[in-house]
Design a protein around this motif. Structure first.
Motif, PDB file in Angstrom:
ATOM      1  N   LEU A  94       0.826  -1.201   0.000  1.00  0.00           N
ATOM      2  CA  LEU A  94       0.000   0.000   0.000  1.00  0.00           C
ATOM      3  C   LEU A  94       0.862   1.254   0.000  1.00  0.00           C
ATOM      4  CD1 LEU A  94      -2.750  -1.120   2.514  1.00  0.00           C
ATOM      5  CD2 LEU A  94      -3.003  -0.833   0.057  1.00  0.00           C
ATOM      6  N   THR A  96       2.291   5.026   0.693  1.00  0.00           N
ATOM      7  CA  THR A  96       2.263   6.063   1.728  1.00  0.00           C
ATOM      8  C   THR A  96       2.371   7.394   0.997  1.00  0.00           C
ATOM      9  OG1 THR A  96       4.647   5.901   1.995  1.00  0.00           O
ATOM     10  CG2 THR A  96       3.297   4.665   3.548  1.00  0.00           C
ATOM     11  N   ALA A 104      -4.033   7.839   1.332  1.00  0.00           N
ATOM     12  CA  ALA A 104      -4.475   7.132   0.127  1.00  0.00           C
ATOM     13  C   ALA A 104      -5.798   6.466   0.477  1.00  0.00           C
ATOM     14  CB  ALA A 104      -3.446   6.093  -0.288  1.00  0.00           C
ATOM     15  N   ILE A 106      -8.378   3.493  -0.302  1.00  0.00           N
ATOM     16  CA  ILE A 106      -8.308   2.149  -0.858  1.00  0.00           C
ATOM     17  C   ILE A 106      -9.685   1.505  -0.823  1.00  0.00           C
ATOM     18  CG2 ILE A 106      -7.093  -0.067  -0.710  1.00  0.00           C
ATOM     19  CD1 ILE A 106      -5.146   2.279  -0.862  1.00  0.00           C
ATOM     20  N   THR A 108     -11.317  -1.924  -0.527  1.00  0.00           N
ATOM     21  CA  THR A 108     -10.956  -3.282  -0.134  1.00  0.00           C
ATOM     22  C   THR A 108     -12.196  -4.164  -0.093  1.00  0.00           C
ATOM     23  OG1 THR A 108     -11.292  -2.963   2.231  1.00  0.00           O
ATOM     24  CG2 THR A 108      -9.159  -2.308   1.346  1.00  0.00           C
ATOM     25  N   THR A 114      -8.928   4.173   4.482  1.00  0.00           N
ATOM     26  CA  THR A 114      -7.625   4.798   4.268  1.00  0.00           C
ATOM     27  C   THR A 114      -6.538   3.732   4.213  1.00  0.00           C
ATOM     28  OG1 THR A 114      -7.179   5.037   6.624  1.00  0.00           O
ATOM     29  CG2 THR A 114      -8.349   6.859   5.547  1.00  0.00           C
ATOM     30  N   ASP A 115      -5.376   4.129   3.729  1.00  0.00           N
ATOM     31  CA  ASP A 115      -4.248   3.195   3.657  1.00  0.00           C
ATOM     32  C   ASP A 115      -3.801   2.752   5.047  1.00  0.00           C
ATOM     33  OD1 ASP A 115      -3.403   5.880   4.043  1.00  0.00           O
ATOM     34  OD2 ASP A 115      -1.387   5.423   3.363  1.00  0.00           O
ATOM     35  N   ARG A 116      -3.875   3.640   6.035  1.00  0.00           N
ATOM     36  CA  ARG A 116      -3.488   3.279   7.405  1.00  0.00           C
ATOM     37  C   ARG A 116      -4.395   2.192   7.975  1.00  0.00           C
ATOM     38  NH1 ARG A 116      -2.276   8.909   7.435  1.00  0.00           N
ATOM     39  NH2 ARG A 116      -4.431   9.459   7.840  1.00  0.00           N
ATOM     40  N   ARG A 119      -3.758  -1.155   6.325  1.00  0.00           N
ATOM     41  CA  ARG A 119      -2.553  -1.795   6.859  1.00  0.00           C
ATOM     42  C   ARG A 119      -2.838  -2.453   8.206  1.00  0.00           C
ATOM     43  NH1 ARG A 119      -0.133   2.804   5.452  1.00  0.00           N
ATOM     44  NH2 ARG A 119       0.832   2.688   3.434  1.00  0.00           N
ATOM     45  N   GLY A 124      -5.468  -5.586   1.261  1.00  0.00           N
ATOM     46  CA  GLY A 124      -5.087  -4.766   0.122  1.00  0.00           C
ATOM     47  C   GLY A 124      -6.324  -4.488  -0.714  1.00  0.00           C
ATOM     48  N   VAL A 127      -6.345   0.974  -5.310  1.00  0.00           N
ATOM     49  CA  VAL A 127      -5.938   2.298  -4.830  1.00  0.00           C
ATOM     50  C   VAL A 127      -6.746   3.336  -5.620  1.00  0.00           C
ATOM     51  CG1 VAL A 127      -4.015   3.877  -4.468  1.00  0.00           C
ATOM     52  CG2 VAL A 127      -3.636   1.418  -4.375  1.00  0.00           C
ATOM     53  N   THR A 130      -5.106   9.516  -4.026  1.00  0.00           N
ATOM     54  CA  THR A 130      -4.263  10.022  -2.957  1.00  0.00           C
ATOM     55  C   THR A 130      -4.562  11.496  -2.786  1.00  0.00           C
ATOM     56  OG1 THR A 130      -2.454  10.547  -4.474  1.00  0.00           O
ATOM     57  CG2 THR A 130      -2.381   8.392  -3.402  1.00  0.00           C
TER      58      THR A 130
END
Length: 132
Positions: A94, A96, A104, A106, A108, A114-116, A119, A124, A127, A130
């Motif tokens: 992913l 940053t 970012a 995402i 899913t 968010t990407d955080r 994670r 995953g 995307v 951003t």
């Protein structure tokens, strides 16, 4: 006429409104756009998001956020995965944005996040965009 990429339309409307120093952005609603707008609010990029139902149509109204110097909180917003070329990333790949300053978004299997958060959950996905 149908729109090819409604998410790109959302991002472009936000980008143009920030450049024109508008307070609000009104656009046609969809569940994906509403989820993205809620993330923008949670992350502090916009003040508020509201769903307006008018006759048979519904609209999203986004209240944009500015600093004391009248500069937009959103300084950069970019569409990553496009209809013609989808971009996917595994949980360990992913992106940053600006070393964690930006975010970012995402898509899913557990929803749009968010990407955080992706994670943290170890998932995953696609995307979407951003921003910083």
């Amino acid at each position: 006429m149908s729109m090819t990429d409604p998410i790109a339309d959302l991002l472009t409307r936000i980008r143009n409104a920030v450049q024109a120093k508008k307070r609000d952005v009104v656009l046609p609603a969809s569940s994906v756009k509403h989820d993205i707008a809620k993330i923008l609010k949670e992350e502090g990029y916009i003040k508020d998001v509201s769903l307006i139902k008018e006759d048979k149509r519904s609209y999203l109204k986004l209240q944009l956020k500015y600093t004391a110097a009248k500069k937009g909180v959103i300084t950069g917003i970019k569409r990553i995965s496009k209809p013609g070329l989808r971009k996917y990333a595994g949980a360990d790949e992913l992106p940053t944005v600006l070393n964690g300053v930006g975010v970012a978004i995402i898509s899913t299997s557990k929803g749009i996040m968010t990407d955080r958060k992706a994670r943290e959950l170890g998932v995953g996905g696609e995307v979407i965009c951003t921003l910083y």
